[in-house]
Design a protein around this motif. Structure first.
Motif, PDB file in Angstrom:
ATOM      1  N   ASP A  94       8.869  -1.762   0.510  1.00  0.00           N
ATOM      2  CA  ASP A  94       9.808  -1.638  -0.736  1.00  0.00           C
ATOM      3  C   ASP A  94      10.034  -0.118  -0.753  1.00  0.00           C
ATOM      4  N   LEU A  95      11.230   0.216  -0.456  1.00  0.00           N
ATOM      5  CA  LEU A  95      11.674   1.246  -0.380  1.00  0.00           C
ATOM      6  C   LEU A  95      11.695   2.377  -1.535  1.00  0.00           C
ATOM      7  N   GLU A  96      11.948   1.721  -2.722  1.00  0.00           N
ATOM      8  CA  GLU A  96      11.699   2.592  -3.956  1.00  0.00           C
ATOM      9  C   GLU A  96      10.482   2.665  -4.251  1.00  0.00           C
ATOM     10  N   THR A  97       9.436   1.904  -3.960  1.00  0.00           N
ATOM     11  CA  THR A  97       7.892   2.264  -4.245  1.00  0.00           C
ATOM     12  C   THR A  97       7.573   3.431  -3.103  1.00  0.00           C
ATOM     13  N   LEU A  98       8.086   3.403  -1.851  1.00  0.00           N
ATOM     14  CA  LEU A  98       7.496   4.292  -0.660  1.00  0.00           C
ATOM     15  C   LEU A  98       8.205   5.777  -1.238  1.00  0.00           C
ATOM     16  N   GLU A  99       9.338   5.732  -1.714  1.00  0.00           N
ATOM     17  CA  GLU A  99      10.130   6.894  -2.116  1.00  0.00           C
ATOM     18  C   GLU A  99       9.405   7.683  -3.270  1.00  0.00           C
ATOM     19  N   SER A 153       0.552  -0.093  -0.004  1.00  0.00           N
ATOM     20  CA  SER A 153      -0.020  -0.035   0.087  1.00  0.00           C
ATOM     21  C   SER A 153       1.690   0.659   0.014  1.00  0.00           C
TER      22      SER A 153
END
Length: 420
Positions: free
Chosen positions: A148-153, A6
């Motif tokens: 997921d860090l990339e998704t969150l950023e 999410s």
């Protein structure tokens, strides 16, 4: 006793924050819809002039915050000098048991709240986006994935504004080994990295008082993140943290109310005095966490906290319940050694069947909460201390029991792990 244990496609990150442009990410459209009423509007209305008019109005606090930061770049000031409406607070774990109350409290106090949520939230992902939007109304909901860090950023970048404060209410849902490290450490760390990348100067962490005596994987995961959070603050004088370590929640003590009401005995381990706590309601804890956003006294502090009144043992909790019901107390005392035997068997079986790893961990979690008090552990005596455990709030366990007897445990679901 009961136990509860999410994106946008842009990859270039700005080095300076600009006022939000006339665009909205896919994550940000739905929350705007819900802000204008308690019911989510249809996506088909996104192209209507009235929608964009409302969207600009709803985002004014964010725009004001970002514009203000650009105008005063030559004269740095703390986010604490701003009005709440100009402070952008990113909340992760926003649909959890405590998280949703934290969102409501921050919204009530006038902060510009950005609540990060999964597209399917709640226990076992049972809540749809529409239900999540309704539950977090008043906040801007950003659907993303904190694991997921990339998704969150990319999701945070898509908001088009800076972040002042991150509040993390993330917690493993079941306490399993892999899930604990995935959520209590990795996902929480992702929220720190994403928040700081977009300007966060303060991080409020919901931890747990039981990390004082770390025998379980979720406790070790929480402590590892706490240490990294402290290190980040130590290396950057413009960044601070507040680590909140609460005692037991009301819901973890309410699992036997219906059973006792139906004439069953109140079950406890040992003599009923092995573990004590200062139970705390979710609104009181949410209020304390919200205090940590602006309070300089709570900055760079580890903050153990309990509810009002004296510490209560399981025996005393049962006596309160029987008194409310007007029944003669009837207790079933279970030897703690039974749990020790079960844990020993599971530990042996894990060596043969690794898939039982979580089952063994669940047994250890149950054993821990059956024997260890949720109070400050006095380093001088090695004993738990009720007197040294701070109290906060006004809601009592007795009032909670009375409410459950009237209304049941709706909203107090114990999740994927329950004892009794």
């Amino acid at each position: 006793m009961s136990l509860s244990l999410s994106s946008s496609a842009f990859s270039i990150q700005p080095t300076k924050y600009e006022a939000p442009r006339a665009r909205f990410s896919s994550q940000f459209i739905s929350p705007i819809q819900v802000s204008s009423s308690t019911h989510a509007r249809s996506v088909s209305r996104v192209n209507s002039p009235s929608f964009f008019k409302f969207s600009r109005e709803r985002l004014d606090p964010v725009a004001a915050s970002a514009a203000s930061a650009a105008e005063t770049a030559t004269a740095p000031s703390s986010f604490r000098d701003k009005a709440p409406k100009d402070i952008n607070v990113l909340v992760v774990g926003s649909t959890g048991y405590i998280g949703k109350f934290v969102v409501r409290e921050l919204v009530k106090r006038g902060f510009n709240v950005i609540a990060v949520a999964r597209e399917r939230s709640g226990i076992r992902g049972r809540n749809s986006k529409e239900e999540t939007l309704n539950e977090l109304r008043g906040a801007n909901v950003c659907f993303s994935d904190v694991t997921d860090l990339e998704t969150l950023e990319k999701s945070v970048e898509g908001l088009g504004c800076g972040i002042d404060v991150v509040v993390s209410c993330l917690a493993s849902r079941n306490g399993g080994v892999k899930d604990s490290w995935k959520i209590d450490y990795e996902a929480t760390r992702n929220s720190l990295l994403a928040g700081r990348k977009f300007g966060a100067a303060h991080f409020v962490l919901l931890s747990a008082i039981c990390v004082q005596k770390p025998l379980l994987e979720f406790q070790r995961a929480k402590l590892k993140f706490e240490a990294e959070l402290m290190k980040a603050a130590g290396e950057d004088s413009k960044f601070s943290y507040s680590i909140v370590r609460p005692t037991a929640f009301f819901k973890s003590l309410g699992g036997q109310v219906e059973l006792v009401k139906d004439g069953k005995p109140y079950v406890m381990f040992g003599d009923g005095k092995l573990c004590a706590c200062k139970p705390m309601s979710e609104p009181d804890l949410a209020s304390f966490i919200a205090d940590c956003v602006l309070s300089e006294e709570k900055a760079n502090q580890v903050l153990p906290i309990g509810g009002p009144g004296k510490a209560l043992t399981p025996l005393e909790q049962g006596e309160i319940l029987f008194r409310i019901l007007g029944k003669e107390p009837k207790f079933l005392k279970v030897p703690i050694e039974i749990m020790d035997f079960a844990i020993g068997v599971l530990d042996f079986l894990v060596k043969i069947f690794p898939g039982l790893e979580d089952a063994a961990e669940f047994g250890k979690i149950g054993r821990y909460y059956a024997a260890e008090s949720m109070l400050i552990l006095d380093p001088e005596t090695g004993e738990y201390s009720s007197d040294k455990t701070p109290s906060y709030g006004k809601d009592t366990l007795e009032e909670f029991f009375e409410k459950v007897l009237r209304e049941g445990m709706a909203g107090q679901e114990l999740g994927e792990q329950t004892i009794f």
